[in-house]
Each structure stands twice: as C-alpha cells, then as structure tokens.
Design a protein around this motif. Structure first.
Motif, PDB file in Angstrom:
ATOM      1  N   ILE A   1       0.951  -1.285   0.213  1.00  0.00           N
ATOM      2  CA  ILE A   1      -0.062   0.473  -0.526  1.00  0.00           C
ATOM      3  C   ILE A   1       0.695   1.139  -0.074  1.00  0.00           C
ATOM      4  O   ILE A   1       0.959   2.331  -0.399  1.00  0.00           O
ATOM      5  N   ILE A   2       1.875   1.077   0.897  1.00  0.00           N
ATOM      6  CA  ILE A   2       2.297   2.753   0.858  1.00  0.00           C
ATOM      7  C   ILE A   2       3.751   2.754  -0.431  1.00  0.00           C
ATOM      8  O   ILE A   2       3.802   3.761  -0.924  1.00  0.00           O
ATOM      9  N   TYR A   3       4.214   1.085  -1.438  1.00  0.00           N
ATOM     10  CA  TYR A   3       4.402   1.694  -2.535  1.00  0.00           C
ATOM     11  C   TYR A   3       3.646   1.947  -3.004  1.00  0.00           C
ATOM     12  O   TYR A   3       4.007   2.722  -4.047  1.00  0.00           O
ATOM     13  N   ALA A   4       2.440   1.330  -3.615  1.00  0.00           N
ATOM     14  CA  ALA A   4       1.605   2.075  -4.561  1.00  0.00           C
ATOM     15  C   ALA A   4       0.834   3.427  -4.194  1.00  0.00           C
ATOM     16  O   ALA A   4       1.087   4.179  -5.029  1.00  0.00           O
ATOM     17  N   LEU A   5       1.121   3.849  -3.026  1.00  0.00           N
ATOM     18  CA  LEU A   5       0.829   5.353  -2.906  1.00  0.00           C
ATOM     19  C   LEU A   5       1.850   6.480  -2.968  1.00  0.00           C
ATOM     20  O   LEU A   5       2.094   7.512  -3.150  1.00  0.00           O
ATOM     21  N   TYR A   6       3.048   5.510  -2.902  1.00  0.00           N
ATOM     22  CA  TYR A   6       4.430   6.025  -3.789  1.00  0.00           C
ATOM     23  C   TYR A   6       4.558   6.727  -5.132  1.00  0.00           C
ATOM     24  O   TYR A   6       4.697   7.933  -5.090  1.00  0.00           O
ATOM     25  N   VAL A   7       3.850   6.020  -5.378  1.00  0.00           N
ATOM     26  CA  VAL A   7       3.707   5.844  -6.667  1.00  0.00           C
ATOM     27  C   VAL A   7       2.420   6.940  -7.170  1.00  0.00           C
ATOM     28  O   VAL A   7       2.660   8.471  -8.283  1.00  0.00           O
TER      29      VAL A   7
ATOM     30  N   GLU B   1       9.782  12.451  -7.312  1.00  0.00           N
ATOM     31  CA  GLU B   1      10.283  12.266  -6.559  1.00  0.00           C
ATOM     32  C   GLU B   1      11.005  10.715  -6.298  1.00  0.00           C
ATOM     33  O   GLU B   1      11.386   9.806  -7.634  1.00  0.00           O
ATOM     34  N   ARG B   2      12.370  11.021  -5.619  1.00  0.00           N
ATOM     35  CA  ARG B   2      13.604   9.643  -5.766  1.00  0.00           C
ATOM     36  C   ARG B   2      12.398   8.989  -4.000  1.00  0.00           C
ATOM     37  O   ARG B   2      11.698   9.567  -3.593  1.00  0.00           O
ATOM     38  N   PRO B   3      12.304   7.580  -4.174  1.00  0.00           N
ATOM     39  CA  PRO B   3      12.558   7.246  -3.089  1.00  0.00           C
ATOM     40  C   PRO B   3      13.205   7.569  -1.856  1.00  0.00           C
ATOM     41  O   PRO B   3      12.421   7.338  -0.638  1.00  0.00           O
TER      42      PRO B   3
END
Length: 484
Positions: free
Chosen positions: A150-156, A168-170
């Motif tokens: 969920i957090i990775y999906a939100l990052y994108v 953005e960079r991770p």
C-alpha cells in the motif's frame, strides 16, 4: 480532476480533513483510495495500467534485494522493459509506426502494420519515471525495498504529484508515508500560501497569456512577425507559470498534510547560462536524466567530444520524453547544442568575466548574458509550442523578416490593447516576485512585513484569482504538462 476546478477544491478539503481525523493506520489507505479516485476522474480504465506497473515494480524491488549476480541484473532489465514498454506502446508506437510506414512507402515496400487507436494515459511519463527511479535505486542498493504494498503504491500514486510531478526519488518520499504527521498550524498555513501562489500563476497569468499564444500559434500566417515574437515570449512565461503553478499546488497540498516534496523550479528566467537554466527548470526531471542517463553514459568524465555526444543524446531523449513529435526532439536537441557551445567557450567567458569583476561592466555583462540565455530558451520554445515542424519554421522565418518591428500596433493584432498591457503587467509582477525570491525568499520577505502588508498581498492574490482568472472551457485551461 484539474487542480484549477471546484471539484479539486472540495476534494482537497475532504482529503486533508480526513487525513488528520483518521488514525495513523488508516491514513495511507485513505490517501491511496482518494489518489485512485483522483486519477480515475480522467479516464477510469487506465488505472489498471498503473496498478499493473506498480505490482511489477513492487515485486521487482523485493526480489532485487534478495537476488545476486546475473539474475539481479536480469530482473532490473525486466522491470525497466515493462515500464518503458508501456510508455512506448501508449506514447510512441504510433509515432514510430507512422514514420516507418512513410519510409516504406517512399522505398515502395509493403508495410501492413496499422496504428493503434488508443489515448495516452494522463501523466504516464511522470509515474513511469518515478517507478523507474525506485527500481534503479533498489538495484544500486541506495534504497531498501518497500515491504508494504500500500505504501509503495501510494509512493507512485500520491495525488499531489501523480500526473505532473515533481518526479520524486524514493529516498525523499517513501519514509514519509511511514511517519506520523501531527497537525501543525504554521505548516498547514504555509502549504495554503504556496497553493495560493500556484493558483495565481496558473489561472491568472498562464491561462491569460494562453489566450494570446493560442491565437497566434494556431494561425501564425495571420499575424505579423513582432506579434509572433510577443507570442513566443508570452509562451515562455505561460509554460513557466502553468507548470510551476502546478508544482506549487502539488507541493502546497502535500505540505498541508506534513509531506515534503522537492522544489521543481527556482526562478529559471534569471539564469545567466543555459546550463544554469536547466538547474532551475523542471529540476526533478533534469536531475533524473542527469543521474540515470547522462552520468551512466560517462557524464563529464570522458573526452570533450564524447561529453558533447552525451549532452546531445540526453537532451534529444528529454525532448522525446515530452512528446512523440519531431518538434520536441528538435527542442531538446537545440538545448543540448546550446550547452555544447557553452562548454566550448566556457574558459574564454570565465576569463572575460573575471577581468570585469568589481566594475560596472560586470553587472552589464551579467544582464546581457541573462538576456542572451532568455533569447536562446525562447527560440527553442518555438519548436516546443508549434503545432508542426513546418509551422515552427514559418514562425521563425516570419519573425526574422523585420518588416513590421517599428509598428507597435502590430502587437495588438491578436488581442485588445488592454488585454496585451495586462499580460505585460502580470509578467513584470511575476518577475518582481521571482527577484524577491532570489534575493530574500518570497515567504521570508512577506513574513518580515507588518501583518496588514502581508494580508493585503494575500487578499490581492485571492481577488485577482476570482476577478482576473480565466475559467472559460474554450481556452483549454488544462495544465500543459498533463499531456506528457
């Protein structure tokens, strides 16, 4: 959902309120769901493409952290090909297919492949590059793989920067989704102020300049050379206010929830060189190409001629990233050529500048350099804005005929006297604020002023947005970079 719409205002209020009302465990879920809603408000079915890419890169990151050797490199290649493949199919297939078909027709070859009837998913280039940066950073072992899907999906998919950046960079963003952000009044108000300035730049300056630019560039044969010069200068400020306005709204809306996004613009039209311009313009993309293309090609660590080749390739691909059209490739290549020429005369220019140091001539020289840089950037913008290569060449030819440059009335062929003068005033106001930003920092400058002065400025922006803002659908007030 456009930022410059009542729909977004209501969306922003609901999301920001819920973010602080909900417990920490539910906040990221809420943000992801509303980010999906935000994206689906454009073309709903394309959310499936985005979710497919997210799933591939999420598992790629997990396995990149476990695998070693050739398998690790193979997985990176697979992830990159998946992302670039999606981008190619939706954005570039028809462009390359059409040109191959034309070449085959010229050579009298049979070429049966037809174009695809598909629409480019909004913001595909942006979230593709953001996903790629994550996978590459995990591969380089500069970023740990995100275990929470969920957090990775939100990052994108984080809605403020989902469709037009900043890219953005991770390392900058991922950890922020794990943190608890308490409501801080000062940060919340600061975010609103950034958004206010972004809305002003978009709906008051960019969309008003667009009226003049769209008319002139849609039928350049109808207007004089000096009017086309004015339209090109106006476009330079239109695209700046349009895109930096979007970035400000994105950064400000994230800031109201405690998130920090990177700056994307730093007063680019005060640049003294083209290289400085690219350090100030669309910073998230410029640094992306620098880190993931220019430096891997050898960067500055190679011979002069190889460095020139690296610059040209990087900027040509940057142009192609902006759009599947030769006009964009030429625009990017021109900027690369400007940088190559700049490098060739750098030693002479530095020596000349040092001899003028401390004199009046030094200030005059810096002003001349800024004007030359702005002129070169504007010249390249012609190819970016023109509807076709032939239209761009006609505009350049018409601009350099110099047969009507003494006729001030020619400037008012496109719009009325009052509208043209208002555009000029808005540009001068923008440059004044940008100058303050360079010297003292815009918000620091106003924070040191009396409260009456500060609030007069804020109310002026609000009234200008309400009174001078352009909201007519016919003017196509969508953000320019949404098409990329």
């Amino acid at each position: 959902m456009l930022f410059n719409s009542l729909h977004f205002v209501l969306f922003f209020i609901i999301v920001t309120t819920l973010y602080y009302v909900l417990p920490q465990k539910l906040r990221v879920i809420m943000l992801l769901l509303f980010s999906c809603y935000f994206y689906m408000s454009f073309v709903p079915k394309y959310i499936l493409i985005l979710l497919f890419a997210i799933t591939v890169d999420y598992f790629a990151g997990l396995y990149l952290e476990k695998l070693q050797g050739e398998k690790r490199k193979l997985l990176l290649i697979l992830s990159v090909l998946t992302n670039v493949g999606l981008l190619f199919v939706f954005k570039y297939f028809n462009f390359f297919n059409s040109n191959i078909s034309k070449l085959a027709s010229f050579l009298h070859w049979n070429y049966p492949i037809e174009g695809l009837s598909i629409i480019l998913p909004i913001g595909l280039s942006f979230h593709t590059f953001q996903s790629l940066s994550y996978v590459i950073e995990v591969y380089r072992k500069k970023q740990k793989a995100e275990k929470n899907f969920i957090i990775y999906a939100l990052y994108v998919m984080f809605y403020p920067q989902l469709v037009a950046g900043p890219i953005e960079r991770p390392q900058n963003v991922l950890h922020q989704f794990h943190e608890r952000h308490e409501f801080k009044f000062e940060g919340f108000i600061f975010g609103l102020k950034i958004m206010l300035w972004g809305f002003f730049k978009k709906v008051v300056i960019a969309d008003r300049l667009a009226i003049y630019v769209n008319k002139a560039y849609s039928s350049p044969e109808s207007y004089s050379g000096i009017a086309l010069v004015a339209a090109t200068i106006f476009f330079a400020f239109q695209i700046y206010c349009d895109f930096s306005g979007y970035s400000d709204i994105a950064i400000g809306s994230a800031k109201t929830m405690g998130f920090r996004l990177m700056d994307n613009f730093r007063q680019p039209y005060f640049s003294k060189t083209v290289s400085e311009f690219w350090r100030r313009w669309h910073i998230s993309l410029s640094t992306w190409f620098k880190d993931y293309l220019y430096i891997p090609l050898g960067g500055n660590r190679v011979s002069r001629w190889r460095r020139a080749f690296n610059l040209l390739i990087t900027f040509a691909i940057s142009g192609l990233w902006h759009g599947a059209n030769f006009t964009y490739i030429i625009w990017g290549s021109l900027n690369g050529i400007f940088l190559i020429l700049e490098n060739l005369v750098r030693n002479f220019e530095t020596s000349f500048k040092n001899r003028l140091e401390g004199t009046l001539g030094s200030s005059i020289y810096l002003l001349i350099r800024a004007l030359i840089t702005f002129s070169l950037v504007c010249f390249a913008w012609i190819f970016f804005r023109a509807t076709s290569l032939s239209s761009a060449m006609y505009i350049i030819k018409r601009m350099f005929q110099f047969d009507d440059f003494g006729k001030v009335s020619s400037l008012f062929q496109v719009t009325s006297h009052g509208e043209f003068i208002l555009c000029v005033i808005l540009i001068l106001f923008l440059m004044l604020i940008d100058y303050i930003n360079i010297k003292k920092g815009m918000w620091e400058f106003f924070d040191r002023k009396p409260i009456a002065f500060r609030w007069s400025f804020y109310y002026m922006l609000i009234f200008a947005i309400l009174i001078l803002g352009v909201y007519d659908v016919a003017t196509k007030t969508s953000f320019i970079y949404f098409q990329f």
